[in-house]
Design a protein around this motif. Structure first.
Motif, PDB file in Angstrom:
ATOM      1  N   LYS A  10       1.753  17.130  40.197  1.00  0.00           N
ATOM      2  CA  LYS A  10       1.966  17.746  38.953  1.00  0.00           C
ATOM      3  C   LYS A  10       1.067  16.936  37.725  1.00  0.00           C
ATOM      4  O   LYS A  10       0.775  17.430  36.749  1.00  0.00           O
ATOM      5  N   SER A  11       0.917  15.634  38.016  1.00  0.00           N
ATOM      6  CA  SER A  11       0.057  14.947  36.913  1.00  0.00           C
ATOM      7  C   SER A  11      -1.403  15.016  36.953  1.00  0.00           C
ATOM      8  O   SER A  11      -2.036  14.713  36.140  1.00  0.00           O
ATOM      9  N   ILE A  12      -1.833  15.588  38.055  1.00  0.00           N
ATOM     10  CA  ILE A  12      -3.344  15.317  38.224  1.00  0.00           C
ATOM     11  C   ILE A  12      -4.009  17.178  38.323  1.00  0.00           C
ATOM     12  O   ILE A  12      -3.171  17.998  38.439  1.00  0.00           O
ATOM     13  N   GLY A  13      -5.124  17.238  38.446  1.00  0.00           N
ATOM     14  CA  GLY A  13      -6.020  18.301  38.779  1.00  0.00           C
ATOM     15  C   GLY A  13      -5.562  19.487  37.644  1.00  0.00           C
ATOM     16  O   GLY A  13      -5.335  19.082  36.518  1.00  0.00           O
ATOM     17  N   ASP A  14      -5.820  20.724  38.148  1.00  0.00           N
ATOM     18  CA  ASP A  14      -5.536  21.775  37.437  1.00  0.00           C
ATOM     19  C   ASP A  14      -4.680  22.800  38.198  1.00  0.00           C
ATOM     20  O   ASP A  14      -4.646  22.742  39.400  1.00  0.00           O
ATOM     21  N   PRO A  15      -3.945  23.638  37.251  1.00  0.00           N
ATOM     22  CA  PRO A  15      -3.326  24.619  37.963  1.00  0.00           C
ATOM     23  C   PRO A  15      -3.912  25.479  38.939  1.00  0.00           C
ATOM     24  O   PRO A  15      -3.082  26.314  39.843  1.00  0.00           O
ATOM     25  N   THR A  16      -5.125  25.639  38.918  1.00  0.00           N
ATOM     26  CA  THR A  16      -5.802  26.477  39.862  1.00  0.00           C
ATOM     27  C   THR A  16      -6.228  25.770  41.291  1.00  0.00           C
ATOM     28  O   THR A  16      -6.719  26.256  42.179  1.00  0.00           O
ATOM     29  N   ASP A  17      -5.671  24.358  41.342  1.00  0.00           N
ATOM     30  CA  ASP A  17      -6.056  23.642  42.448  1.00  0.00           C
ATOM     31  C   ASP A  17      -5.087  24.245  43.667  1.00  0.00           C
ATOM     32  O   ASP A  17      -3.974  24.623  43.344  1.00  0.00           O
ATOM     33  N   THR A  18      -5.570  24.312  44.963  1.00  0.00           N
ATOM     34  CA  THR A  18      -4.663  24.741  45.983  1.00  0.00           C
ATOM     35  C   THR A  18      -4.516  23.374  46.847  1.00  0.00           C
ATOM     36  O   THR A  18      -5.405  22.620  47.243  1.00  0.00           O
ATOM     37  N   VAL A  19      -3.184  23.421  47.271  1.00  0.00           N
ATOM     38  CA  VAL A  19      -2.752  22.200  48.006  1.00  0.00           C
ATOM     39  C   VAL A  19      -2.109  22.975  49.396  1.00  0.00           C
ATOM     40  O   VAL A  19      -1.482  23.722  49.450  1.00  0.00           O
ATOM     41  N   PHE A  20      -2.853  22.227  50.611  1.00  0.00           N
ATOM     42  CA  PHE A  20      -2.512  22.712  51.707  1.00  0.00           C
ATOM     43  C   PHE A  20      -1.392  21.821  52.407  1.00  0.00           C
ATOM     44  O   PHE A  20      -1.631  20.639  52.233  1.00  0.00           O
ATOM     45  N   ALA A  21      -0.364  22.444  52.927  1.00  0.00           N
ATOM     46  CA  ALA A  21       0.736  21.603  53.544  1.00  0.00           C
ATOM     47  C   ALA A  21       1.546  22.617  54.502  1.00  0.00           C
ATOM     48  O   ALA A  21       1.314  23.785  54.545  1.00  0.00           O
ATOM     49  N   HIS A  22       2.496  22.055  55.255  1.00  0.00           N
ATOM     50  CA  HIS A  22       3.039  23.015  56.075  1.00  0.00           C
ATOM     51  C   HIS A  22       3.901  24.092  55.060  1.00  0.00           C
ATOM     52  O   HIS A  22       4.250  23.510  54.037  1.00  0.00           O
ATOM     53  N   TYR A  23       4.211  25.125  55.585  1.00  0.00           N
ATOM     54  CA  TYR A  23       4.619  26.114  54.815  1.00  0.00           C
ATOM     55  C   TYR A  23       6.117  25.711  54.198  1.00  0.00           C
ATOM     56  O   TYR A  23       6.489  26.184  53.269  1.00  0.00           O
ATOM     57  N   SER A  24       6.881  24.876  54.827  1.00  0.00           N
ATOM     58  CA  SER A  24       8.175  24.546  54.572  1.00  0.00           C
ATOM     59  C   SER A  24       8.054  23.680  53.042  1.00  0.00           C
ATOM     60  O   SER A  24       9.034  23.443  52.249  1.00  0.00           O
ATOM     61  N   LEU A  25       6.753  23.092  52.778  1.00  0.00           N
ATOM     62  CA  LEU A  25       6.598  22.449  51.569  1.00  0.00           C
ATOM     63  C   LEU A  25       6.033  23.129  50.307  1.00  0.00           C
ATOM     64  O   LEU A  25       5.769  22.689  49.452  1.00  0.00           O
ATOM     65  N   GLY A  26       5.647  24.542  50.707  1.00  0.00           N
ATOM     66  CA  GLY A  26       5.143  25.292  49.765  1.00  0.00           C
ATOM     67  C   GLY A  26       5.920  25.419  48.281  1.00  0.00           C
ATOM     68  O   GLY A  26       5.382  25.438  47.274  1.00  0.00           O
ATOM     69  N   TYR A  27       7.395  25.419  48.284  1.00  0.00           N
ATOM     70  CA  TYR A  27       8.140  25.484  47.220  1.00  0.00           C
ATOM     71  C   TYR A  27       8.041  24.274  46.286  1.00  0.00           C
ATOM     72  O   TYR A  27       7.676  24.269  44.760  1.00  0.00           O
ATOM     73  N   TYR A  28       7.436  23.095  46.824  1.00  0.00           N
ATOM     74  CA  TYR A  28       7.505  22.021  46.111  1.00  0.00           C
ATOM     75  C   TYR A  28       6.006  21.865  45.670  1.00  0.00           C
ATOM     76  O   TYR A  28       5.700  21.538  44.588  1.00  0.00           O
ATOM     77  N   ILE A  29       5.257  22.436  46.196  1.00  0.00           N
ATOM     78  CA  ILE A  29       3.691  22.807  45.632  1.00  0.00           C
ATOM     79  C   ILE A  29       3.723  23.284  44.574  1.00  0.00           C
ATOM     80  O   ILE A  29       3.014  23.191  43.339  1.00  0.00           O
ATOM     81  N   ASN A  30       4.521  24.589  44.668  1.00  0.00           N
ATOM     82  CA  ASN A  30       4.553  25.540  43.251  1.00  0.00           C
ATOM     83  C   ASN A  30       5.299  24.862  42.272  1.00  0.00           C
ATOM     84  O   ASN A  30       5.025  24.937  41.366  1.00  0.00           O
ATOM     85  N   TYR A  31       6.281  24.147  42.516  1.00  0.00           N
ATOM     86  CA  TYR A  31       6.928  23.149  41.440  1.00  0.00           C
ATOM     87  C   TYR A  31       6.000  22.397  40.611  1.00  0.00           C
ATOM     88  O   TYR A  31       6.195  21.886  39.530  1.00  0.00           O
TER      89      TYR A  31
END
Length: 125
Positions: A10-31
Motif C-alpha cells: 500500500k505504501s509503495i509504487g503506483d496504483p497501476t502496479d500489478t502484483v502477481f500472487a496465488h489467486y487466493s491473495l488477490g483480494y489483499y492485493i486489491n486492498y
C-alpha cells in the motif's frame, strides 16, 4: 504477518502496479490499491482460463524465457508469496526449481519485503 506485507504494498509504487500472487491473495492485493492477475472471483475476469493456465505455468516454470514472457504479458511489477500459498504450491517439491529458484537467482527479481509470513519481490526490466 500478511497484513504487514499488504501495508508495505500500500505504501509503495503506483496504483497501476500489478502484483502477481496465488489467486487466493488477490483480494489483499486489491486492498493494497494494486492490480492483481487473478483473485478468488476469477470466473468474472476476462480470459480467466488463460490467466489460470498462464499463472500455473509461471509458478512451475523452469524457463527464463517463459518467465520473461509472463512478466511482459501481464505487466508484473511485484511477486508476492505468503507462507500458506508457498507451501500449497511447492510443499515437498524441490526448492531449487520453478519460480522460487528464479526469485532468488534471476537478476530481474529483488526481495523488497520479507517477514515470517510473507515475501515480496520487485520485478525489474
Amino acid at each position: 504477518s500478511l497484513i504487514d506485507g499488504v501495508n508495505y504494498l500500500k505504501s509503495i509504487g503506483d496504483p497501476t502496479d500489478t502484483v502477481f500472487a496465488h489467486y487466493s491473495l488477490g483480494y489483499y492485493i486489491n486492498y493494497a490499491g494494486k492490480k492483481n492477475v487473478m483473485d478468488s472471483y476469477f470466473l468474472y475476469a476476462p480470459n480467466f482460463k488463460k490467466r489460470l493456465y498462464d499463472s500455473n505455468r509461471f509458478f512451475y516454470s523452469e524457463d527464463v524465457v517463459l518467465i520473461d514472457k509472463f512478466i511482459k504479458d501481464y505487466s508484473i511489477d511485484y511477486v508476492l508469496f505468503d507462507k500458506d500459498t508457498y507451501n500449497l504450491l511447492y510443499g515437498e517439491k524441490d526448492k531449487n526449481r520453478y519460480l522460487p529458484f528464479f526469485l532468488s537467482n534471476y537478476k530481474r527479481f529483488r526481495l523488497v519485503f520479507n517477514n515470517t509470513e510473507v515475501s515480496i519481490w520487485r520485478v525489474y526490466p
